[in-house]
Design a protein around this motif. Sequence first.
Motif, PDB file in Angstrom:
ATOM      1  N   ARG A 126       0.814  -1.221   0.000  1.00  0.00           N
ATOM      2  CA  ARG A 126       0.000   0.000   0.000  1.00  0.00           C
ATOM      3  C   ARG A 126       0.846   1.270   0.000  1.00  0.00           C
ATOM      4  O   ARG A 126       0.634   2.141  -0.851  1.00  0.00           O
ATOM      5  CB  ARG A 126      -0.978   0.008   1.180  1.00  0.00           C
TER       6      ARG A 126
ATOM      7  N   ARG B  81       0.578   3.383  -3.328  1.00  0.00           N
ATOM      8  CA  ARG B  81      -0.322   4.498  -3.116  1.00  0.00           C
ATOM      9  C   ARG B  81       0.402   5.629  -2.398  1.00  0.00           C
ATOM     10  O   ARG B  81       1.360   5.394  -1.661  1.00  0.00           O
ATOM     11  CB  ARG B  81      -1.538   4.068  -2.280  1.00  0.00           C
TER      12      ARG B  81
ATOM     13  N   THR C 247      -0.655   7.804  -6.630  1.00  0.00           N
ATOM     14  CA  THR C 247      -0.274   6.428  -6.930  1.00  0.00           C
ATOM     15  C   THR C 247       1.120   6.411  -7.550  1.00  0.00           C
ATOM     16  O   THR C 247       1.555   7.413  -8.132  1.00  0.00           O
ATOM     17  CB  THR C 247      -1.269   5.777  -7.902  1.00  0.00           C
TER      18      THR C 247
END
Length: 222
Positions: free
Chosen positions: A37, A41, A160
Amino acid sequence: MTTRRRQPKGVIYNLWIPLGAALVFTYAVVAVLGWWRPVLRDDRPVRRWVWVVPIVFALCSLAAIDYAALGDKTAGYVLALFIATQFVGWGEEGMFRGIGVTTLRSHGLTEGKVAFWSSVIFGAVHLSNSLTHGAQAVPQALAVSCAGYFFYLTRRVAGTNAVNSILHGLFDFSILTGTVILVDQNPYAGAAAAILAYLIVAAVLLVRRHRIEVPRPAPATD
């Protein structure tokens, strides 16, 4: 200029295999660390105008592609080269803007220091090119550091690591089309668009450098 066609298998053997191995290693590290993550992100947004950075890079990259030289290649060769440069983009962005930025943030650095050190390290790694290019590798490393900062901002404005990875690969693809896809290829004048991308983005960021971060809300008062 010789127009002898190059075959996709040369790209696969010489680029796909080493670059693919580096790509697998990068994301294997991400998997071991459990950092999917934070690597993929970004939760540190910047102001929306910063989209000008990836937009300029994308447009200049498209302008820098030597389409005439590509026309002499097979579709398989062009696709193989494009995939190879995407391996570079996803691998280097995964390592430096993904793992690198996440590591620096985990040590409590401010975003300014994260941007600076991740970009400096990115450029310093490219000093290894001095083994083949000599002193010419120094200005190249400085340019790479600047590109690292641009890709860092792209990561933050997009939220991202994917957009900067794709853009990085496209930028490298545009450079390669003007330098190595034909035997004895002459320099492609359109490649100057890649340099123009640096100049435009640098000028915009210099003017608006104090308007990058999203303002923090004022603390509540009783």
